[in-house]
Design an enzyme around this catalytic site. Sequence first.
Site, PDB file in Angstrom:
ATOM      1  N   ASP A   1       0.854  -1.186   0.000  1.00  0.00           N
ATOM      2  CA  ASP A   1       0.000   0.000   0.000  1.00  0.00           C
ATOM      3  C   ASP A   1       0.893   1.239   0.000  1.00  0.00           C
ATOM      4  O   ASP A   1       2.071   1.170   0.390  1.00  0.00           O
ATOM      5  CB  ASP A   1      -0.898  -0.034   1.242  1.00  0.00           C
ATOM      6  N   MET A   2       0.336   2.369  -0.397  1.00  0.00           N
ATOM      7  CA  MET A   2       1.145   3.586  -0.448  1.00  0.00           C
ATOM      8  C   MET A   2       0.896   4.505   0.744  1.00  0.00           C
ATOM      9  O   MET A   2       1.721   4.610   1.636  1.00  0.00           O
ATOM     10  CB  MET A   2       0.898   4.322  -1.771  1.00  0.00           C
ATOM     11  N   ASP A   3      -0.254   5.182   0.786  1.00  0.00           N
ATOM     12  CA  ASP A   3      -0.502   6.156   1.854  1.00  0.00           C
ATOM     13  C   ASP A   3      -0.617   5.463   3.209  1.00  0.00           C
ATOM     14  O   ASP A   3      -1.396   4.515   3.382  1.00  0.00           O
ATOM     15  CB  ASP A   3      -1.775   6.941   1.555  1.00  0.00           C
TER      16      ASP A   3
ATOM     17  N   THR B   1      -2.774   0.360  -4.338  1.00  0.00           N
ATOM     18  CA  THR B   1      -3.188   1.634  -3.772  1.00  0.00           C
ATOM     19  C   THR B   1      -4.580   2.061  -4.225  1.00  0.00           C
ATOM     20  O   THR B   1      -5.093   1.569  -5.231  1.00  0.00           O
ATOM     21  CB  THR B   1      -2.154   2.721  -4.175  1.00  0.00           C
TER      22      THR B   1
ATOM     23  N   ASN C   1      -9.172  -0.437   3.499  1.00  0.00           N
ATOM     24  CA  ASN C   1      -9.158  -0.875   2.101  1.00  0.00           C
ATOM     25  C   ASN C   1      -7.997  -1.823   1.786  1.00  0.00           C
ATOM     26  O   ASN C   1      -7.878  -2.302   0.651  1.00  0.00           O
ATOM     27  CB  ASN C   1      -9.149   0.323   1.140  1.00  0.00           C
TER      28      ASN C   1
END
Length: 270
Positions: free
Chosen positions: A8-10, A42, A223
């Site tokens: 995942d990014m954020d 993401t 998510n």
Amino acid sequence: MIKLIAVDMDGTLLNSARELPAENILALQRAAQAGVKIVLCTGRPKSGVQPYFNKLELTEEEYVIMNNGCSVYNTKEWDLIDYSALSYRELEILEQAVLDCPDVCLTLTGERTYYALGKKVPELVQADAELVFTTARAASLDQVRSDSEIIFQAMYMAEKAQLDRFQKIRETELGQLFSAVRSQNDIFEAMPKGVTKGKALQALSNQLGFNAGEVMAIGDAANDLEMLKFAGVSVAMANASQQVKEHSRYLTVSNDEAGVARAIDKYVFS
């Protein structure tokens, strides 16, 4: 043996300032050089992914799952290799759900355009668009339809208290028709039914010939749950929600401490 890392990014790969720590870059480069496939996974659209991916300076073809599983790109030519889209009828349903909530803005992520349904773009929406290096465009649903653009996902956006009220009223109804998730305090997302990061990751892993036991996933938010449940090695960030921690096998340090690099060192190379 881990053959694919889904990140995942954020809140995970990026620190709280939305910067890419050097330790994470080096760890992903090391993994890629060892033959491990790197998959950024993401909710961001392509405009918000490419600048960060370029900083990784990975030389092999990798993959990016974007829009919470709605679109999958390879990174050689940035071709769209798989996607799920919202139909115009589904967009009408999503718009109807927010008509009596003037403080909540329905936004749509197209292949090229970030739409805000209405006559003007709220400041909160424009601020979010700037985080993914684009500009939101105010439009009616008819204008969106006339553009004939693939619409991957929708996001309801508002301040937390207003979005809490909207979610309480509409979550059950929307959850029956869409894959709905509250990914951030100010974002409630709706994807085509059955579409999640986890489903997209499973499909991509199968395509590449990897089973779940050969996949490591790292995340922090709601998510990310489905991809963490799929992966044989699931790692929650220290800054993750309690729900994410409960559904992950392992825990790493926070995104401000290069937790991705620590996880790769510990579970891929140790």
